[in-house]
Design a protein around this motif. Structure first.
Motif, PDB file in Angstrom:
ATOM      1  N   GLY A   1       0.689  -4.757   7.376  1.00 45.38           N
ATOM      2  CA  GLY A   1      -0.018  -3.800   8.219  1.00 45.38           C
ATOM      3  C   GLY A   1      -0.255  -2.478   7.516  1.00 45.38           C
ATOM      4  O   GLY A   1      -1.332  -1.878   7.634  1.00 45.38           O
ATOM      5  N   VAL A   2       0.747  -2.002   6.766  1.00 40.69           N
ATOM      6  CA  VAL A   2       0.580  -0.756   5.999  1.00 40.69           C
ATOM      7  C   VAL A   2      -0.533  -0.915   4.971  1.00 40.69           C
ATOM      8  O   VAL A   2      -1.370  -0.013   4.780  1.00 40.69           O
ATOM      9  CB  VAL A   2       1.902  -0.366   5.307  1.00 40.69           C
ATOM     10  N   LEU A   3      -0.577  -2.069   4.300  1.00 46.42           N
ATOM     11  CA  LEU A   3      -1.622  -2.311   3.301  1.00 46.42           C
ATOM     12  C   LEU A   3      -3.004  -2.366   3.939  1.00 46.42           C
ATOM     13  O   LEU A   3      -4.000  -1.928   3.347  1.00 46.42           O
ATOM     14  CB  LEU A   3      -1.337  -3.616   2.554  1.00 46.42           C
ATOM     15  N   LEU A   4      -3.087  -2.899   5.154  1.00 45.10           N
ATOM     16  CA  LEU A   4      -4.376  -2.943   5.841  1.00 45.10           C
ATOM     17  C   LEU A   4      -4.878  -1.532   6.157  1.00 45.10           C
ATOM     18  O   LEU A   4      -6.077  -1.253   6.067  1.00 45.10           O
ATOM     19  CB  LEU A   4      -4.263  -3.757   7.135  1.00 45.10           C
ATOM     20  N   ILE A   5      -3.951  -0.640   6.519  1.00 42.09           N
ATOM     21  CA  ILE A   5      -4.349   0.737   6.818  1.00 42.09           C
ATOM     22  C   ILE A   5      -4.725   1.480   5.542  1.00 42.09           C
ATOM     23  O   ILE A   5      -5.729   2.193   5.482  1.00 42.09           O
ATOM     24  CB  ILE A   5      -3.201   1.469   7.548  1.00 42.09           C
ATOM     25  N   ALA A   6      -3.903   1.332   4.494  1.00 40.26           N
ATOM     26  CA  ALA A   6      -4.094   2.082   3.246  1.00 40.26           C
ATOM     27  C   ALA A   6      -4.798   1.249   2.183  1.00 40.26           C
ATOM     28  O   ALA A   6      -4.608   1.478   0.994  1.00 40.26           O
ATOM     29  CB  ALA A   6      -2.735   2.550   2.727  1.00 40.26           C
ATOM     30  N   ARG A   7      -5.610   0.311   2.586  1.00 37.10           N
ATOM     31  CA  ARG A   7      -6.260  -0.606   1.644  1.00 37.10           C
ATOM     32  C   ARG A   7      -7.189   0.148   0.682  1.00 37.10           C
ATOM     33  O   ARG A   7      -7.811   1.154   1.064  1.00 37.10           O
ATOM     34  CB  ARG A   7      -7.060  -1.661   2.412  1.00 37.10           C
ATOM     35  N   PRO A   8      -7.278  -0.309  -0.549  1.00 38.89           N
ATOM     36  CA  PRO A   8      -8.227   0.305  -1.490  1.00 38.89           C
ATOM     37  C   PRO A   8      -9.657   0.169  -0.979  1.00 38.89           C
ATOM     38  O   PRO A   8     -10.040  -0.858  -0.430  1.00 38.89           O
ATOM     39  CB  PRO A   8      -8.016  -0.510  -2.783  1.00 38.89           C
ATOM     40  N   GLY A   9     -10.407   1.231  -1.137  1.00 39.80           N
ATOM     41  CA  GLY A   9     -11.780   1.224  -0.656  1.00 39.80           C
ATOM     42  C   GLY A   9     -11.921   1.658   0.781  1.00 39.80           C
ATOM     43  O   GLY A   9     -13.050   1.755   1.288  1.00 39.80           O
ATOM     44  N   GLY A  10     -10.785   1.938   1.450  1.00 42.54           N
ATOM     45  CA  GLY A  10     -10.846   2.418   2.817  1.00 42.54           C
ATOM     46  C   GLY A  10     -11.228   3.888   2.868  1.00 42.54           C
ATOM     47  O   GLY A  10     -11.420   4.550   1.848  1.00 42.54           O
ATOM     48  N   ALA A  11     -11.288   4.402   4.095  1.00 43.25           N
ATOM     49  CA  ALA A  11     -11.733   5.782   4.283  1.00 43.25           C
ATOM     50  C   ALA A  11     -10.605   6.798   4.127  1.00 43.25           C
ATOM     51  O   ALA A  11     -10.865   8.002   4.130  1.00 43.25           O
ATOM     52  CB  ALA A  11     -12.376   5.931   5.669  1.00 43.25           C
ATOM     53  N   LEU A  12      -9.365   6.358   3.989  1.00 36.87           N
ATOM     54  CA  LEU A  12      -8.240   7.284   3.942  1.00 36.87           C
ATOM     55  C   LEU A  12      -8.082   7.886   2.552  1.00 36.87           C
ATOM     56  O   LEU A  12      -8.360   7.239   1.531  1.00 36.87           O
ATOM     57  CB  LEU A  12      -6.952   6.572   4.350  1.00 36.87           C
ATOM     58  N   VAL A  13      -7.584   9.131   2.520  1.00 33.38           N
ATOM     59  CA  VAL A  13      -7.330   9.840   1.268  1.00 33.38           C
ATOM     60  C   VAL A  13      -6.004   9.346   0.687  1.00 33.38           C
ATOM     61  O   VAL A  13      -4.991   9.279   1.399  1.00 33.38           O
ATOM     62  CB  VAL A  13      -7.284  11.361   1.506  1.00 33.38           C
ATOM     63  N   ALA A  14      -6.004   9.004  -0.595  1.00 31.36           N
ATOM     64  CA  ALA A  14      -4.793   8.454  -1.219  1.00 31.36           C
ATOM     65  C   ALA A  14      -3.637   9.438  -1.145  1.00 31.36           C
ATOM     66  O   ALA A  14      -2.484   9.038  -0.930  1.00 31.36           O
ATOM     67  CB  ALA A  14      -5.087   8.093  -2.677  1.00 31.36           C
ATOM     68  N   GLU A  15      -3.899  10.729  -1.320  1.00 22.80           N
ATOM     69  CA  GLU A  15      -2.840  11.735  -1.234  1.00 22.80           C
ATOM     70  C   GLU A  15      -2.206  11.751   0.158  1.00 22.80           C
ATOM     71  O   GLU A  15      -0.982  11.854   0.299  1.00 22.80           O
ATOM     72  CB  GLU A  15      -3.406  13.119  -1.560  1.00 22.80           C
TER      73      GLU A  15
END
Length: 318
Positions: free
Chosen positions: A137-151
């Protein structure tokens, strides 16, 4: 005998109130963090919390409020919660409320992994499934290419790790320390640490009357929320209340939508639901384990009374 809890409904309502206050705390901090420095907001959250405890509890509890058998561990635990607050508010500057809350709620998964080596607890198959599912579930939220900022994702994960350490230390301290005592040390250490650092970290505009009230509300939300949480768990078992904690994810999603116009995308929503489901699985498994332990204790044969040997008297009976 059946396991009855006459105050269960009241405890559930107190817990729901605490969770709503925690979401209000995060939402207010997110709104304020767009204008004011995070260290000032963190200081306000702990300073008001500390003031409330001194005003309302110190006159009746006096030295009981600060007396502790393990001061070093109390300070480390309070420092972990301070780190949670700092990482969480900083993440909220660049992250939506729902996704940030969901990543921080990965802490119980980390506690499950840490409980083996640190607390000597056995991790059963169901918990392993829950842990793996939760991290998916964490990977789905923070998946590469998503809209979230990596920082922002990294900061939210830092909050989750700190919160997991805080929960482990809470369980280690619980046999010897009272909940109110631990709550006071979190406020004391948080206030002291941020007050010392604030002169070097203060920057930005001075708040107006409305923003000053919102800043003050951070400590009220935090202090009252933790107090309601303590009262809830005092009258009902953790196995009953733990699944309800994930209602906070629902409220964070709704307030993030209505308050900030931020609604998770499809995969993000699936990730949030996955983390919530994994946490509920861990709570259910914990309840079953506690029930099995109680049943084992109830059916265990009582030890035979020790036989007393009477030695012959060597004098007058008195």
């Amino acid at each position: 005998m059946p396991d009855t809890h006459p105050h269960a409904l009241r405890s559930i309502m107190l817990l729901l109130g605490a969770l709503f206050l925690f979401v209000l705390l995060d939402a207010t901090a997110k709104r304020l963090a767009a204008t004011y420095p995070v260290p000032m907001l963190v200081w306000s959250r702990y300073a008001l919390h500390f003031l409330l405890m001194v005003v309302f509890l110190a006159p009746s509890m006096r030295l009981k409020l600060i007396t502790t058998k393990r001061p070093g561990r109390q300070i480390v635990r309070a420092t972990c919660l301070l780190a949670v607050t700092f990482f969480n508010i900083t993440a909220l500057q660049v992250m939506p409320l729902a996704e940030t809350t969901a990543i921080v709620f990965a802490a119980p998964l980390m506690v499950t992994l840490m409980a083996g080596p640190l607390l000597g607890e056995r991790i059963g198959p169901l918990r392993w499934v829950a842990v793996v599912t939760g991290f998916v579930g964490v990977l789905l939220i923070a998946r590469p290419g998503g809209a979230l900022v990596a920082e922002g994702v990294a900061l939210a994960l830092g909050a989750a790790v700190s919160y997991a350490a805080y929960q482990i230390l809470t369980r280690q301290l619980s046999p010897t320390e009272t909940p109110v005592n631990m709550l006071f040390y979190t406020a004391l250490v948080g206030t002291a640490a941020t007050s010392l650092a604030l002169p070097w970290l203060w920057e930005g505009p001075m708040p107006g009357p409305l923003d000053a009230l919102l800043i003050a509300s951070l400590g009220i939300y935090g202090g009252c929320g933790h107090f309601l949480l303590i009262r809830a768990f005092r009258d009902a078992p953790a196995s009953m209340l733990s699944p309800i904690l994930y209602v906070q994810l629902l409220w964070a999603t709704l307030i993030g939508w209505f308050g900030f116009g931020q609604l998770p995308d499809g995969w993000g929503l699936v990730g949030i639901l996955t983390i919530g489901g994994a946490g509920v699985l861990i709570a259910i498994d914990g309840r079953r384990t506690a029930q099995r332990r109680q049943e084992a204790l109830a059916t265990a044969p009582e030890p035979a009374p020790a036989q007393t040997r009477f030695a012959p008297s060597k004098g007058r009976n008195r």
